[in-house]
Design an enzyme around this catalytic site. Structure first.
Site, PDB file in Angstrom:
ATOM      1  N   VAL A   1       5.491  -1.787  -2.361  1.00 16.53           N
ATOM      2  CA  VAL A   1       4.261  -0.978  -1.894  1.00 16.53           C
ATOM      3  C   VAL A   1       4.502   0.393  -2.175  1.00 16.53           C
ATOM      4  O   VAL A   1       5.817   0.923  -2.142  1.00 16.53           O
ATOM      5  CB  VAL A   1       4.400  -1.189  -0.538  1.00 16.53           C
ATOM      6  CG1 VAL A   1       3.414  -0.031   0.161  1.00 16.53           C
ATOM      7  CG2 VAL A   1       3.912  -2.621  -0.027  1.00 16.53           C
TER       8      VAL A   1
ATOM      9  N   ALA B   1       7.818   4.567  -0.794  1.00 16.53           N
ATOM     10  CA  ALA B   1       7.810   3.252  -1.451  1.00 16.53           C
ATOM     11  C   ALA B   1       8.588   2.248  -0.856  1.00 16.53           C
ATOM     12  O   ALA B   1       9.539   2.591   0.044  1.00 16.53           O
ATOM     13  CB  ALA B   1       7.880   3.107  -2.962  1.00 16.53           C
ATOM     14  N   LYS B   2       8.466   1.144  -0.936  1.00 16.49           N
ATOM     15  CA  LYS B   2       9.330   0.058  -0.229  1.00 16.49           C
ATOM     16  C   LYS B   2       9.087  -1.419  -0.979  1.00 16.49           C
ATOM     17  O   LYS B   2       8.042  -1.477  -1.463  1.00 16.49           O
ATOM     18  CB  LYS B   2       9.162  -0.140   1.312  1.00 16.49           C
ATOM     19  CG  LYS B   2      10.501  -0.398   2.155  1.00 16.49           C
ATOM     20  CD  LYS B   2      11.562   0.783   2.010  1.00 16.49           C
ATOM     21  CE  LYS B   2      12.596   0.554   2.681  1.00 16.49           C
ATOM     22  NZ  LYS B   2      13.491   1.691   2.989  1.00 16.49           N
ATOM     23  N   GLY B   3      10.034  -2.199  -1.023  1.00 14.22           N
ATOM     24  CA  GLY B   3       9.846  -3.419  -1.483  1.00 14.22           C
ATOM     25  C   GLY B   3      10.717  -4.445  -0.869  1.00 14.22           C
ATOM     26  O   GLY B   3      11.464  -4.051   0.249  1.00 14.22           O
TER      27      GLY B   3
END
Length: 547
Positions: free
Chosen positions: A191, A236-238
C-alpha cells in the site's frame, strides 16, 4: 503454530475418524475437531459456539441435498463451509459452491495436505472478503486524522483524499513448503498512502492478522511520521498474512522471493523502498534485495533499507527504533522534571524495539521492573537485568520460564506502578477498559497504534504524558533514510554520526510538537499529527492537481 477449530458434520463414524486422523498429521497448523452426526446437532453447536470453519457432508440422517448446505450456511453467520461429497454427487457440490460454499472435497480422494489446505484457505478467503477494510487499526488511524483535520481546518478536498491510500495492491501468491508437493497460497499486500513527497517508504510485516485495512493504517501513520521528521518520503506499508514462526528458513526465503516478484512493479529505489517490520528482519531484506537485483541484472542495494551491513546496510539501523524512542523519552522526562537516573520503567514487548528500549533505558540508569513478550510478562520490583533477559531469550527464544522474576499477564504488566510505560508490542493495548488502572507518569509508544482514541482522552484528563507513536517510533524510518542516502552516495557514515543525526532530528521534532501543543493547548498526539499533516497539505497544494 496457528490453530483452527473445525466443526465436522458427518454421520459416517469411519469417515469422521479418518478426517480427524488426517488433520492430526499436518504439522503446519493445529486443528481442533468437534464432530456431530446430524444437521440438527451441528446447528445446535453453532448456536453456542463459533468455529473457524465447517466441514459438511450433504447427505445426513435428518437432511439431504442442497437444503443441507443452505440451512447450515444461513446459520453459520460468515463462517466458511467446505462441503464433503461423493463421486456421484459432484453436481450437487458444485451447486453448493455456487450458493456460497468455499470449497468441496471428494470422499475417498482426500489426503491430509489437501484437507488442511482447503480448510486454511477457506478461513483466509473469508477473512479477506469480510475484513480487508473493516479494520480497527484503520478506523483508529482515520479517527486520529479526522480529529487533527478538524482542529486545523484542513481543506475538505484534502481531507477526503488523505483518508485512504493512493495505491493498493492485493495479491494471492503460492510458495512451496519443504515437502515439495505442498504448495501454500497466501495473501500479500503493498500500500502506498502518499506519493506527493518523494518515494514512498514503509516496512513489510509477516503476521497472521495482516490485512488491507491494517496495512493501510500503517501506511497512513508512516506518511505523518515522515512529514513530522521532515524526510522526503511518503508513507507505504506491505505484508503477508502468515505466521512466520510456522516456516522453516527455506520456506521463509521462498515466500519472500515470491512476494517480491508479485510487488516488483510497485517498488524501486526511486518509487517505493521496503524495510523490516513485525515478523521480518535484515535477512528477509537481503532476500528481497537479491530477488529484485536478479531481475535487473545488477545489484540494487537501495531497493530496501534495514538490510545487513555487509550488503550496504547502515550501522545503527537494527536498534534505531528503540534508540529513537529513548531519545524522545529523555526529552519528555526533562519537560516533566523526571530524572532518568533511578526512574522505573515497564516495557511491553521484547522484540527488536522493546528489547533495545529496555537495554538503552537501563544504560541511562533507569530501573526496568517489567517486560513481556507473547508468552508471558515478568515483574521484579527490585529491577531486572536486561543483559540476563537477552541471554535467556537467545537460549530459549521466549521469556517464558525466566527464573528471576514473578510471572504476570500482559494486561497486569500494563497496570504496574512505574514512571515510564513503553508499549512496544501490538496495537489497541491501552483502551477505555484499562486506562484508569494505569499507574505510570508517561506512556511512550514504541508500537503502532497501542492507544485507542477513547483512552487518549482519559490519559489527557489524568495528566499522563503521552509520547505518540508517530514521534516515539520514528527512529527506524529516520535511520532508514540515512541508509538510503548512504546507498545513493556510495558512502558510509560512522555509528556516532548516525546516532548524532538521529538525535538531532528527533529532538527537533519533539520541540516543534511541544511548541504547537503548548501554543494551541493540544495533547501531544494531535500536535504531532497536525505538524505532519500540515507539511503534507502544503506539499499537495504546492504541486496542484493534474490535469
Amino acid at each position: 503454530m496457528s490453530e483452527i477449530l473445525v466443526l465436522v458434520v458427518e454421520d459416517n463414524p469411519l469417515q469422521a475418524k479418518l478426517i480427524e486422523e488426517l488433520l492430526s498429521e499436518t504439522g503446519d497448523t493445529k486443528f481442533t475437531i468437534y464432530c456431530v452426526d446430524c444437521l440438527e446437532a451441528g446447528l445446535n453447536y453453532l448456536s453456542q459456539n463459533r468455529p473457524d470453519a465447517i466441514l459438511l457432508d450433504l447427505t445426513l440422517p435428518d437432511s439431504e441435498g442442497l437444503q443441507t448446505f443452505l440451512r447450515m450456511h444461513n446459520a453459520a453467520d460468515n463462517i466458511p463451509v467446505v462441503v464433503l461429497t461423493g463421486n456421484d454427487d459432484l453436481s450437487l457440490a458444485a451447486k453448493a459452491v455456487e450458493a456460497g460454499a468455499q470449497d468441496y472435497l471428494v470422499k475417498g480422494k482426500i489426503d491430509g495436505h489437501r484437507l488442511a489446505r482447503s480448510l486454511r484457505l477457506a478461513v483466509k478467503r473469508t477473512h479477506a472478503e469480510q475484513q480487508e477494510w473493516n479494520s480497527p487499526m484503520l478506523h483508529l488511524a482515520q479517527q486520529q486524522f479526522l480529529k487533527a483535520a478538524q482542529i486545523m481546518s484542513l481543506d475538505e478536498n484534502l481531507r477526503e483524499r488523505l483518508l485512504f491510500p493512493q495505491r493498493t495492491l492485493v495479491v494471492t501468491l503460492p510458495f512451496r513448503r519443504d515437502r515439495y508437493s505442498h504448495v501454500e497460497t497466501v495473501f500479500g499486500y503493498r500500500v502506498q498512502h502518499l506519493l506527493t513527497m518523494g518515494p514512498t517508504k514503509g516496512g513489510i510485516r509477516y503476521h497472521e492478522d495482516v490485512g488491507l485495512g491494517e496495512v493501510s493504517a500503517l501506511a497512513m501513520w508512516m506518511s505523518w511520521k515522515c512529514a513530522l521528521m521532515r524526510l522526503p518520503f511518503g508513507g507505504a506499508k506491505g505484508g503477508v498474512r502468515i505466521d512466520p514462526t510456522d516456516l522453516t528458513g527455506h520456506e521463509l526465503q521462498r515466500l519472500t522471493r515470491r512476494y517480491t516478484m508479485e510487488i516488483i512493479e510497485m517498488i524501486g529505489p526511486e518509487k517505493d523502498i521496503p524495510a523490516p517490520d513485525m515478523g521480518t528482519n535484515e535477512q528477509v531484506m537481503a532476500w528481497l534485495m537479491d530477488t529484485y537485483s536478479q531481475q535487473l541484472g545488477y545489484s540494487v542495494p537501495t531497493i530496501v533499507t534495514g538490510k545487513p551491513v555487509a550488503l550496504g546496510g547502515s550501522l545503527g539501523r537494527r536498534e534505531a527504533t528503540g534508540r529513537g524512542l529513548v531519545y524522545v523519552i529523555e526529552e519528555a522526562a526533562k519537560v516533566m522534571g523526571l530524572s532518568m537516573q533511578g526512574a522505573t520503567a515497564v516495557v511491553q514487548g521484547f522484540g527488536n524495539v522493546g528489547s533495545n528500549t529496555a537495554r538503552l533505558l537501563e544504560e541511562l540508569g533507569t530501573k526496568v521492573i517489567g517486560v513481556s513478550d507473547v508468552t508471558t510478562g515478568l515483574y521484579n520490583p527490585k529491577g531486572l537485568s536486561v543483559a540476563d533477559l537477552l541471554q535467556y531469550v537467545e537460549n530459549n527464544r521466549v521469556l517464558k520460564g525466566y527464573p528471576h522474576a514473578e510471572e504476570v499477564t500482559n494486561q497486569e504488566l500494563l497496570e504496574l506502578k512505574c514512571d515510564i510505560l513503553a508499549p512496544c508490542a501490538m496495537q489497541n493495548q491501552i483502551t477505555a477498559g484499562n486506562v484508569e488502572k494505569l499507574q505510570c507518569k508517561m506512556v511512550a509508544e514504541g508500537a503502532n497504534g497501542p492507544t485507542t482514541l477513547e483512552a487518549d482522552e482519559i490519559l489527557k484528563e489524568r495528566g499522563i504524558f503521552v509520547v505518540p507513536d508517530v514521534l516515539g517510533n520514528a527512529g527506524g524510518v529516520t535511520v532508514s533514510y540515512f541508509e538510503w542516502v548512504q546507498g545513493t552516495q556510495n558512502y558510509m557514515w560512522t555509528l556516532d554520526e548516525i546516532n548524532s543525526r538521529l538525535k538531532k532530528i528527533l529532538v527537533d521534532a519533539f520541540q516543534r510538537t511541544r511548541g504547537r501543543s503548548e501554543k494551541q493547548n493540544l495533547d501531544f498526539r494531535t500536535a504531532a499529527l497536525i505538524e505532519g499533516i500540515e507539511r503534507v497539505a502544503e506539499a499537495k497544494l504546492r504541486r496542484g492537481l493534474f490535469p
